[in-house]
Design an enzyme around this catalytic site. Structure first.
Site, short mmCIF file in Angstrom:
data_model
loop_
_atom_site.label_atom_id
_atom_site.label_comp_id
_atom_site.label_asym_id
_atom_site.label_seq_id
_atom_site.Cartn_x
_atom_site.Cartn_y
_atom_site.Cartn_z
N CYS A 288 0.81 -1.22 0.00
CA CYS A 288 0.00 0.00 0.00
C CYS A 288 0.84 1.27 0.00
O CYS A 288 0.54 2.21 -0.73
CB CYS A 288 -0.98 -0.01 1.17
N HIS B 46 -2.21 0.78 7.22
CA HIS B 46 -2.61 0.70 5.82
C HIS B 46 -2.90 2.11 5.33
O HIS B 46 -3.36 2.95 6.11
CB HIS B 46 -3.84 -0.20 5.68
N HIS C 24 -6.55 1.72 -3.16
CA HIS C 24 -5.45 1.22 -2.34
C HIS C 24 -4.96 -0.13 -2.86
O HIS C 24 -5.59 -0.73 -3.74
CB HIS C 24 -5.89 1.09 -0.87
#
Length: 160
Positions: free
Chosen positions: A69, A120, A132
């Protein structure tokens, strides 16, 4: 719950954005008082999504063979906005300025605490969606109203 967006939708959405014209990323006819052009940012993010869609998640990865990510965010900001951001999520969360979640606009970074020490990051796309590199779906667009993302939301940052 993950939102499944049909390939036909991607094409129509992308076509609609292209027909709007390329007005520049920060200035344009639809820009607000601060010169931000949300439609141009959405267009750039959608372009990145279409190029990377389905690329699998790989911790430490930085290529289409696999990407995590924070690398996806770093590469997207560099390619489309000429913004250099650190590589790790822990460093990225200090960039820009904190904003309230309800004030998020396209291009803002959304951060999540997904485990005791895991984080994240993704891009807010507008209309409750974010782009993402998902550990389960690869590069994808998800809905923020999903119970998992609501539960793990941490903070939002504005870097554009």
């Amino acid at each position: 719950m993950k939102v499944r967006i049909s390939p036909g939708f991607h094409f129509l959405f992308f076509l609609a954005l292209l027909l709007q014209g390329c007005a520049g990323l920060l200035k344009g006819s639809d820009s607000g008082d601060d010169g931000f052009d949300g439609k141009a940012v959405q267009q750039a993010l959608l372009t990145q999504y279409l190029e990377w869609q389905g690329t699998p998640y790989r911790l430490g990865g930085e290529s289409r063979a696999g990407i995590d990510c924070s690398a996806f965010v770093q590469q997207t900001l560099k390619k489309h906005f000429s913004i250099m951001l650190p590589r790790s999520t822990d460093q990225q969360v200090t960039a820009g300025k904190i904003i309230p979640r309800e004030s998020a606009r396209p291009g803002d970074l959304l951060f999540f605490k997904t485990g005791r020490s895991t984080r994240h990051v993704g891009f807010y796309m507008g209309e409750g969606q974010f782009l993402h590199a998902s550990t389960t779906e690869g590069v994808t667009i998800s809905r923020l109203n999903d119970a998992y993302w609501q539960k793990t939301f941490w903070t939002a940052r504005r870097v554009l």
